[in-house]
Design a protein around this motif. Structure first.
Motif, short mmCIF file in Angstrom:
data_model
loop_
_atom_site.label_atom_id
_atom_site.label_comp_id
_atom_site.label_asym_id
_atom_site.label_seq_id
_atom_site.Cartn_x
_atom_site.Cartn_y
_atom_site.Cartn_z
N ARG A 61 -69.04 -25.22 0.60
CA ARG A 61 -67.70 -26.05 1.06
C ARG A 61 -67.64 -25.00 2.66
O ARG A 61 -67.78 -23.95 2.68
CB ARG A 61 -66.66 -25.81 0.36
CG ARG A 61 -66.78 -26.83 -0.81
CD ARG A 61 -65.73 -26.50 -2.05
NE ARG A 61 -64.39 -26.53 -1.35
CZ ARG A 61 -63.45 -27.39 -1.91
NH1 ARG A 61 -63.62 -28.37 -2.59
NH2 ARG A 61 -62.14 -27.20 -1.15
N TYR A 62 -67.08 -25.89 3.39
CA TYR A 62 -66.65 -25.43 4.89
C TYR A 62 -65.45 -24.21 4.39
O TYR A 62 -65.44 -23.31 5.24
CB TYR A 62 -66.29 -26.43 5.89
CG TYR A 62 -65.98 -25.92 7.07
CD1 TYR A 62 -67.24 -25.92 8.03
CD2 TYR A 62 -64.86 -25.85 7.88
CE1 TYR A 62 -67.31 -25.58 9.25
CE2 TYR A 62 -64.94 -25.30 9.16
CZ TYR A 62 -66.38 -25.32 9.81
OH TYR A 62 -66.43 -24.99 11.08
N ASP A 63 -64.82 -24.38 3.20
CA ASP A 63 -63.71 -23.23 3.36
C ASP A 63 -64.21 -22.09 2.47
O ASP A 63 -63.62 -21.13 1.91
CB ASP A 63 -62.30 -23.71 2.77
CG ASP A 63 -62.81 -24.49 1.33
OD1 ASP A 63 -63.94 -24.30 0.98
OD2 ASP A 63 -61.95 -25.17 0.66
N ARG A 105 -71.35 -19.28 -1.93
CA ARG A 105 -69.92 -19.17 -1.34
C ARG A 105 -70.07 -18.88 0.26
O ARG A 105 -69.15 -18.12 0.81
CB ARG A 105 -69.17 -17.91 -1.87
CG ARG A 105 -69.16 -18.21 -3.49
CD ARG A 105 -68.14 -19.20 -3.78
NE ARG A 105 -67.88 -19.28 -5.45
CZ ARG A 105 -67.14 -20.09 -6.04
NH1 ARG A 105 -66.36 -20.83 -5.06
NH2 ARG A 105 -66.93 -20.23 -7.18
N LEU A 106 -70.87 -19.72 0.83
CA LEU A 106 -70.86 -19.56 2.42
C LEU A 106 -69.67 -20.19 2.84
O LEU A 106 -69.17 -21.22 2.44
CB LEU A 106 -72.05 -20.16 3.04
CG LEU A 106 -73.40 -19.35 2.55
CD1 LEU A 106 -74.57 -19.87 3.15
CD2 LEU A 106 -73.38 -17.75 2.83
N ALA A 107 -69.23 -19.85 4.33
CA ALA A 107 -68.04 -20.71 4.79
C ALA A 107 -68.47 -20.99 6.13
O ALA A 107 -69.20 -20.17 6.99
CB ALA A 107 -67.01 -19.79 4.70
N ARG A 160 -74.65 -28.52 6.26
CA ARG A 160 -73.29 -29.26 6.49
C ARG A 160 -73.26 -30.65 6.64
O ARG A 160 -72.61 -31.51 6.26
CB ARG A 160 -72.60 -28.49 7.62
CG ARG A 160 -71.89 -27.12 7.36
CD ARG A 160 -71.39 -26.60 8.70
NE ARG A 160 -72.51 -25.72 9.48
CZ ARG A 160 -72.51 -25.65 10.62
NH1 ARG A 160 -71.53 -26.16 11.49
NH2 ARG A 160 -73.43 -24.78 11.34
N ILE A 161 -74.23 -31.14 7.40
CA ILE A 161 -74.72 -32.48 7.75
C ILE A 161 -74.74 -33.18 6.27
O ILE A 161 -74.54 -34.31 6.03
CB ILE A 161 -76.05 -32.65 8.60
CG1 ILE A 161 -75.60 -32.21 10.19
CG2 ILE A 161 -76.19 -34.09 8.63
CD1 ILE A 161 -76.66 -32.30 10.92
N GLY A 195 -62.45 -29.74 7.10
CA GLY A 195 -62.07 -28.40 7.37
C GLY A 195 -61.96 -27.70 5.88
O GLY A 195 -61.82 -26.44 6.06
N MET A 196 -62.02 -28.30 5.06
CA MET A 196 -61.87 -27.72 3.74
C MET A 196 -63.30 -27.84 2.78
O MET A 196 -64.08 -26.79 2.86
CB MET A 196 -60.91 -28.34 2.74
CG MET A 196 -59.45 -27.94 3.19
SD MET A 196 -58.05 -28.86 2.15
CE MET A 196 -58.40 -30.68 2.67
N ARG A 197 -63.63 -29.15 2.43
CA ARG A 197 -65.11 -29.25 2.03
C ARG A 197 -66.11 -29.57 3.35
O ARG A 197 -67.28 -28.86 2.94
CB ARG A 197 -65.01 -30.60 1.15
CG ARG A 197 -64.21 -30.41 -0.17
CD ARG A 197 -64.57 -31.77 -0.67
NE ARG A 197 -65.68 -32.04 -1.27
CZ ARG A 197 -66.00 -31.73 -2.60
NH1 ARG A 197 -65.33 -31.22 -3.43
NH2 ARG A 197 -67.31 -32.00 -3.16
N TYR A 198 -65.52 -29.93 4.21
CA TYR A 198 -66.63 -30.42 5.17
C TYR A 198 -66.33 -29.78 6.65
O TYR A 198 -65.23 -29.57 7.09
CB TYR A 198 -66.70 -32.12 5.43
CG TYR A 198 -66.80 -32.75 4.14
CD1 TYR A 198 -67.75 -32.64 3.35
CD2 TYR A 198 -65.71 -33.45 3.53
CE1 TYR A 198 -67.90 -33.32 2.00
CE2 TYR A 198 -65.64 -34.31 2.59
CZ TYR A 198 -66.84 -33.96 1.65
OH TYR A 198 -66.86 -34.50 0.19
#
Length: 445
Positions: free
Chosen positions: A303-305, A312-314, A323-324, A358-361
């Protein structure tokens, strides 16, 4: 030294020396000239008449002649004229008296003499004259020798260049033919490679009919996002492959885990299914061409957050391909019910993506994807195509879409050129399914 003695001494060593020929009907003049030039180290020949001098010239290579003007039978002008015609490279000097000016002019015109010397001469003057004459002759001969070398080398170079150009042209043609053959072989191999991956992805989906076509749809979404982000072709291909195989790690999971949506799973079951990202990466370890795709598969549920799994990458620490893949995968998963316990329609799925920017994506990936969907810039017609039945397709036509049966199985991958055998197989598939297929082929007007 007499003429006969000089000829007898015509050894190889003597021939390397500068050779002088003195011609005069007075023996004392010849003796004086010999005494004057012998200490210098020249090879000296003598003749008492013009006729004798010509006879010597026929047998000996002479560099310079000093001839008297007044001689019986053949005067110096006539003698030097004959020498000029037959041995023009031999230097010619005339000995003349003050009363012989008319004959001297005649010798200059006919014999093309180098210089004339008036009797009586100054020993130092005549020695310097001969020395300068021979130096000039040597320079001229060296000049001609070098010019001949240059001409010969230039001719050899021209021949070499001509042969080299022909060889280069022939070699270039061979290389071009080889390159064309390699390109053709590579393209065929690439098509077969992509088709194999597509078939493998289809086998993964056979576990659950409800997810049929999921991997191909995710792959198309992911490829479109990557193209809109103007990534390199190799990166786009890696993302496409990762999307096709992103669920390969689920093969070993029991049916009750695969058939449930993620949100409906227990905490223990979620832990089991979350490991499919790592399992998927491990499954591709032995394939060098899929190592980057394997990294994207591992990270497609991050997840992006920073609250995703497995690492647990951000933010930007998550690989862009992952991410895509997260956006493309969840958009389709929301609509088939594998993420939530309800199926969302396309508008609801888009709203979910927006709500989780900004949270998941990654916000930038979401924005690109939504803009693409809104403008309908991809999907249905990636290139000009026409829909045909199996009765209407022809050999040589190229599929513009994957050919999928009613159960979601991949029969033929897009970009496959049809031949008579494949057309027969398509008709056999139709008989087995008891229905006709719509076959999309590239349209080349």
């Amino acid at each position: 030294m007499s003429t006969a003695q000089a000829m007898q001494n015509g050894s190889a060593e003597a021939r390397d020396l500068v050779t002088l020929l003195f011609v005069d009907d007075e023996a004392n003049i010849l003796s004086s000239l010999q005494r004057l030039f012998r200490p210098v180290g020249y090879r000296i020949l003598t003749a008492l008449s013009g006729a004798e001098g010509l006879a010597i010239m026929e047998k000996e290579a002479v560099d310079l002649i000093i001839s008297d003007m007044r001689m019986p039978n053949m005067d110096g002008a006539t003698f030097l004229e004959q020498v000029e015609k037959r041995w023009p490279d031999t230097l010619r000097i005339l000995l003349t008296g003050y009363a012989d000016i008319t004959s001297t002019i005649n010798a200059i015109n006919k014999g093309k003499i180098y210089r004339y010397i008036s009797k009586p001469w100054e020993d130092n003057d005549i020695r310097l004259l001969v020395q300068h004459a021979l130096q000039g002759q040597h320079l001229e001969r060296e000049k001609k020798r070098l010019e001949q070398i240059v001409l010969t080398q230039n001719e050899e170079l021209r021949e070499l260049n001509t042969n080299l150009e022909k060889r280069v042209e022939a070699r270039t043609q061979e290389i071009k033919q080889t390159a064309d053959m390699l390109d053709l072989a590579f393209n065929e191999l690439k098509k077969g490679y992509i088709a194999t991956i597509s078939v493998f992805a289809n086998l993964v989906e056979l576990r659950d009919g409800a997810t049929a076509g999921h991997a191909r749809r995710v792959a198309e979404h992911a490829r479109t996002i990557a193209q809109q982000l103007q990534l390199m072709d190799e990166e786009i291909q890696d993302i496409y492959f990762a999307a096709l195989l992103h669920d390969v790690g689920k093969i070993g999971l029991p049916d009750h885990l695969i058939h449930k949506s993620y949100i409906a799973l227990s905490h223990q079951d979620r832990e089991r299914i979350e490991r499919h990202c790592e399992v998927g990466q491990t499954a591709l370890t032995g394939l060098d061409q899929l190592q980057k795709a394997a990294v994207f598969i591992r990270g497609h549920h991050e997840r992006y957050d920073g609250k995703g799994f497995p690492d647990r990458l951000a933010g930007p620490h998550i690989p862009l391909g992952a991410r895509i893949l997260a956006v493309a995968n969840d958009y389709d998963a929301l609509q088939i019910g594998s993420l939530l316990d309800v199926k969302l329609n396309p508008a609801e799925a888009r709203a979910f993506l927006i709500g989780n920017r900004g949270m998941r994506y990654d916000p930038a990936v979401v924005d690109i994807f939504l803009k693409t969907i809104e403008t309908q810039s991809y999907g249905l017609l990636p290139q000009r195509e026409v829909p045909l039945s199996s009765e209407d397709v022809c050999e040589g036509q190229v599929l513009s879409r994957d050919l999928i049966d009613p159960e979601g199985r991949l029969l033929l991958a897009k970009a496959r050129a049809l031949n008579a055998d494949l057309i027969k197989k398509i008709k056999a598939f139709e008989r087995e399914a008891d229905r006709g297929f719509t076959i999309y082929v590239q349209n080349h007007p």
